[in-house]
Design a protein around this motif. Structure first.
Motif, PDB file in Angstrom:
ATOM      1  N   THR A   4     -19.987  19.658 -22.048  1.00  0.00           N
ATOM      2  CA  THR A   4     -18.135  19.988 -21.743  1.00  0.00           C
ATOM      3  C   THR A   4     -18.671  19.546 -19.717  1.00  0.00           C
ATOM      4  O   THR A   4     -20.019  18.876 -19.763  1.00  0.00           O
ATOM      5  CB  THR A   4     -18.078  21.678 -21.703  1.00  0.00           C
ATOM      6  OG1 THR A   4     -16.707  21.158 -20.907  1.00  0.00           O
ATOM      7  CG2 THR A   4     -18.816  22.065 -20.497  1.00  0.00           C
ATOM      8  N   LEU A   5     -17.263  18.593 -19.611  1.00  0.00           N
ATOM      9  CA  LEU A   5     -17.129  18.145 -18.471  1.00  0.00           C
ATOM     10  C   LEU A   5     -16.051  18.995 -17.551  1.00  0.00           C
ATOM     11  O   LEU A   5     -15.207  19.116 -18.164  1.00  0.00           O
ATOM     12  CB  LEU A   5     -16.281  16.687 -18.556  1.00  0.00           C
ATOM     13  CG  LEU A   5     -17.088  15.703 -19.147  1.00  0.00           C
ATOM     14  CD1 LEU A   5     -16.928  14.544 -19.372  1.00  0.00           C
ATOM     15  CD2 LEU A   5     -19.146  14.871 -18.164  1.00  0.00           C
ATOM     16  N   CYS A   6     -16.777  19.842 -16.205  1.00  0.00           N
ATOM     17  CA  CYS A   6     -15.925  20.926 -15.978  1.00  0.00           C
ATOM     18  C   CYS A   6     -15.195  20.068 -15.020  1.00  0.00           C
ATOM     19  O   CYS A   6     -13.399  20.741 -15.279  1.00  0.00           O
ATOM     20  CB  CYS A   6     -17.268  21.277 -14.837  1.00  0.00           C
ATOM     21  SG  CYS A   6     -18.173  22.344 -15.598  1.00  0.00           S
ATOM     22  N   GLY A   7     -15.438  19.002 -14.490  1.00  0.00           N
ATOM     23  CA  GLY A   7     -13.998  18.282 -14.530  1.00  0.00           C
ATOM     24  C   GLY A   7     -12.732  18.057 -14.827  1.00  0.00           C
ATOM     25  O   GLY A   7     -11.444  18.431 -14.413  1.00  0.00           O
ATOM     26  N   ASP A  34     -12.531  26.693 -27.605  1.00  0.00           N
ATOM     27  CA  ASP A  34     -12.217  25.543 -26.780  1.00  0.00           C
ATOM     28  C   ASP A  34     -11.784  23.950 -26.915  1.00  0.00           C
ATOM     29  O   ASP A  34     -13.199  23.670 -27.013  1.00  0.00           O
ATOM     30  CB  ASP A  34     -12.045  25.938 -25.231  1.00  0.00           C
ATOM     31  CG  ASP A  34     -10.497  25.608 -24.651  1.00  0.00           C
ATOM     32  OD1 ASP A  34      -9.394  24.887 -25.233  1.00  0.00           O
ATOM     33  OD2 ASP A  34      -9.966  25.446 -23.830  1.00  0.00           O
ATOM     34  N   VAL A  35     -10.974  23.270 -26.852  1.00  0.00           N
ATOM     35  CA  VAL A  35     -12.004  21.461 -27.038  1.00  0.00           C
ATOM     36  C   VAL A  35     -12.025  21.220 -25.025  1.00  0.00           C
ATOM     37  O   VAL A  35     -11.564  21.683 -24.508  1.00  0.00           O
ATOM     38  CB  VAL A  35     -10.324  20.414 -26.982  1.00  0.00           C
ATOM     39  CG1 VAL A  35     -11.153  19.125 -27.004  1.00  0.00           C
ATOM     40  CG2 VAL A  35     -10.547  20.735 -28.763  1.00  0.00           C
ATOM     41  N   SER A  36     -12.913  20.335 -25.383  1.00  0.00           N
ATOM     42  CA  SER A  36     -14.237  20.200 -24.449  1.00  0.00           C
ATOM     43  C   SER A  36     -13.787  18.788 -23.302  1.00  0.00           C
ATOM     44  O   SER A  36     -13.509  18.879 -22.387  1.00  0.00           O
ATOM     45  CB  SER A  36     -15.020  21.760 -23.510  1.00  0.00           C
ATOM     46  OG  SER A  36     -16.129  21.006 -24.262  1.00  0.00           O
ATOM     47  N   THR A  37     -13.777  18.181 -24.285  1.00  0.00           N
ATOM     48  CA  THR A  37     -13.745  17.016 -23.847  1.00  0.00           C
ATOM     49  C   THR A  37     -12.834  16.145 -25.139  1.00  0.00           C
ATOM     50  O   THR A  37     -13.157  16.368 -26.057  1.00  0.00           O
ATOM     51  CB  THR A  37     -15.005  16.057 -23.359  1.00  0.00           C
ATOM     52  OG1 THR A  37     -14.865  15.094 -23.528  1.00  0.00           O
ATOM     53  CG2 THR A  37     -16.231  15.929 -24.707  1.00  0.00           C
ATOM     54  N   LEU A  38     -12.138  14.709 -24.689  1.00  0.00           N
ATOM     55  CA  LEU A  38     -11.779  14.023 -25.763  1.00  0.00           C
ATOM     56  C   LEU A  38     -12.917  12.584 -25.672  1.00  0.00           C
ATOM     57  O   LEU A  38     -12.113  12.082 -25.993  1.00  0.00           O
ATOM     58  CB  LEU A  38     -10.713  14.237 -26.084  1.00  0.00           C
ATOM     59  CG  LEU A  38      -9.768  15.158 -25.746  1.00  0.00           C
ATOM     60  CD1 LEU A  38      -8.173  15.268 -26.082  1.00  0.00           C
ATOM     61  CD2 LEU A  38     -10.120  16.079 -27.744  1.00  0.00           C
ATOM     62  N   ASP A  39     -13.376  13.234 -24.956  1.00  0.00           N
ATOM     63  CA  ASP A  39     -14.111  11.427 -24.816  1.00  0.00           C
ATOM     64  C   ASP A  39     -15.751  11.062 -25.764  1.00  0.00           C
ATOM     65  O   ASP A  39     -16.455  12.189 -25.753  1.00  0.00           O
ATOM     66  CB  ASP A  39     -14.792  11.551 -23.458  1.00  0.00           C
ATOM     67  CG  ASP A  39     -15.585  10.196 -22.598  1.00  0.00           C
ATOM     68  OD1 ASP A  39     -15.708   9.269 -23.389  1.00  0.00           O
ATOM     69  OD2 ASP A  39     -15.971   9.658 -22.043  1.00  0.00           O
TER      70      ASP A  39
END
Length: 545
Positions: A4-7, A34-39
């Motif tokens: 995940t990316l906290c930003g 939960d989704v954490s990133t879409l990168d």
């Protein structure tokens, strides 16, 4: 697949709460978290990749149900007789969600970025000629690294030519997977950051937010709010939009298992993916016909931090493989599946699920053996647990993980006289801690991403971004590298079995059980086809109202 990316999490937390105030989507579901990133560079968890498959499309795509590779954004795919050169011709009507045409440059940009800013699956690009060397050169000096030496070319706007280091029988599966999805460079340009000192290029994660994210798959992102959910609308520019079954899809986040169940029972959602063990076991006992349980392509295990020192600088007792084996042998796995998960999960003392690959055989790792476990601890310098420090057992608070952790900590305290304090945190923090190796022992799991043994073994290569344990073994690396180039399938399988044997002997992971896939699914939902890999393609899902 499993950061995940906290930003992004903080950014999403600040978005307006109007997310789900609009009309209900054509299809709604609750996922495992939960989704954490879409990168695509950062995706490695199942729920992220599931949404990613709805937003992006590679040159190859997956067929629903069978998960066979079919042409995606490419309309034509040619291979050279030696299977080293792959030529992809992009569809003339392939377009981004903002109407831009999808071009070969979009793929080259995305793949080069993956090598410049490595993510969890960057190692999969190393099958491409010169890719591993280019990644290493970028790490040393970004300004001097030469991408022209990499076997990725775009001779014109609709052609991508890839040259491999050696034949890869499962290369279509890779091309369909996360790290090979394209990115719209023009849309990402406002988020580009260049370090003036090193020349290193990065992109602010804000490019994945609604209104900024431009994608080429069946859907586009219209809403996203942390701990609430996200909404997808059909991409009107997608080349195959006539076969996208729903006009809108909504992922609803429910942190608590009973909340998830209540939403499903109240018909607020159409599909509940992976209800937790307690809920599933109760529904199984009720013989609920809408509960679907199938074999899975994944293993639940504990990841052991094998680095020389712990996060606080103390020497790490878990670096000793005798300690790791002792901890594994001190756990009776049977009560976990019989009393906690209770959905037909087989216990595990191998990493790769048995019988997934018909010709693959490996000797199992340590089983429950208290006498041997105590002897190993004595040999390691901790007789009857004496001198062993108090460590922590990390888990995310969603699902059954706390109950499993309580049981195992009790086993270790009773059987080895060692103490592990429980530390439960929410999943976004957990993913980062696991990835950054900021833990002692942590719950973990792995689902295979493609139909090849290497989808499991590659995870524990030295220095790999998915290698959360920090474990390193030169012979393991050598066997995996040798297998990658081996043309004889039987010899290749044998080499990978030898590699897993090393893993099971040194125990950087403690296998506990093989997953089963669990769905609560109404009979009017179409296109949610259970597969061992737990891949559901939202493009093909719809509800018969």
């Amino acid at each position: 697949m499993k950061q995940t990316l906290c930003g992004v999490a903080l950014l999403l937390a600040g978005l307006s709460s109007v997310l789900l105030a609009q009309d209900r989507a054509d299809f709604t579901y609750v996922d495992r978290g939960d989704v954490s990133t879409l990168d695509p560079n950062r995706m490695s968890w199942l729920q992220d990749i599931r949404v990613g498959n709805a937003l992006y499309e590679g040159l190859y795509a997956l067929e629903p149900g069978t998960l066979k590779c079919i042409p995606g954004t490419a309309e034509k795919i040619d291979t050279s007789p030696d299977q080293l050169t792959w030529t992809f011709t992009i569809r003339p009507n392939a377009a981004w969600s903002n109407g831009d045409p999808v071009t070969s440059a979009d793929f080259v940009f995305a793949w080069q970025r993956m090598l410049q800013s490595p993510g969890e699956y960057t190692y999969l690009l190393h099958y491409i000629k010169g890719a591993a060397q280019y990644e290493a050169d970028v790490a040393k000096d970004p300004k001097r690294a030469d991408f022209a030496a990499v076997g990725i070319k775009a001779p014109d706007a609709r052609t991508v030519i890839v040259t491999l280091e050696h034949p890869v029988t499962f290369f279509p599966d890779l091309i369909a997977f996360t790290p090979f999805w394209p990115l719209n460079q023009r849309a990402m340009e406002p988020f580009k950051r260049t370090d003036p000192a090193t020349g290193r290029v990065s992109y602010d994660e804000k490019f994945t937010l609604p209104g900024a994210l431009v994608t080429n798959g069946p859907f586009k992102l219209t809403k996203w709010e942390l701990r609430v959910g996200l909404r997808l609308e059909k991409n009107e520019h997608y080349w195959d939009k006539q076969n996208v079954k729903s006009n809108s899809v909504e992922l609803v986040v429910a942190q608590e298992p009973l909340t998830s169940l209540r939403k499903y029972e109240a018909h607020e959602v159409d599909w509940l993916a992976e209800p937790n063990g307690e809920v599933s076991a109760s529904l199984l006992a009720q013989k609920r016909k809408d509960l679907i349980i199938t074999p899975a392509f994944g293993t639940y295990f504990y990841s052991v931090n094998c680095l020389p020192t712990m996060a606080d600088g103390r020497p790490n007792p878990l670096k000793d493989p005798r300690v790791r084996r002792a901890l594994s042998m001190a756990v009776n796995r049977r009560p976990i599946v019989e009393q906690i998960t209770r959905c037909g999960e087989p216990t595990a003392n191998t990493y790769i699920p048995p019988a997934v690959f018909p010709d693959y055989k490996v000797a199992p790792g340590p089983d429950f053996d208290l006498k041997a476990a105590r002897q190993l601890m004595k040999e390691a310098g901790y007789p009857v647990g004496k001198g062993f420090p108090v460590l922590k057992l990390l888990f995310n608070t969603e699902g059954d993980h706390r109950t499993v952790a309580e049981y195992i900590a009790k086993q270790w305290r009773t059987n080895l006289n060692v103490t592990f304090e429980l530390e439960g945190i929410e999943i976004a923090q957990f993913r980062k801690r696991l990835h950054d190796k900021q833990y002692d022992i942590a719950r973990a799991s792995w689902y295979g991403d493609y139909n090849d043994i290497s989808t499991f073994t590659d995870k524990y290569l030295t220095g790999g971004d998915n290698n959360d344990s920090g474990w390193s073994n030169a012979e393991y690396d050598r066997l995996c590298a040798q297998a990658a180039r081996e043309a004889d399938p039987a010899k290749r399988t044998q080499m990978l079995a030898q590699a897993e044997t090393i893993l099971l002997t040194e125990q950087p992971i403690i296998p506990l059980y093989v997953y089963t896939n669990r769905y609560l699914l109404r009979d009017n939902v179409r296109g949610v086809i259970p597969t061992a890999r737990n891949v559901v393609l939202l493009k093909y899902v719809w509800v018969q109202r």
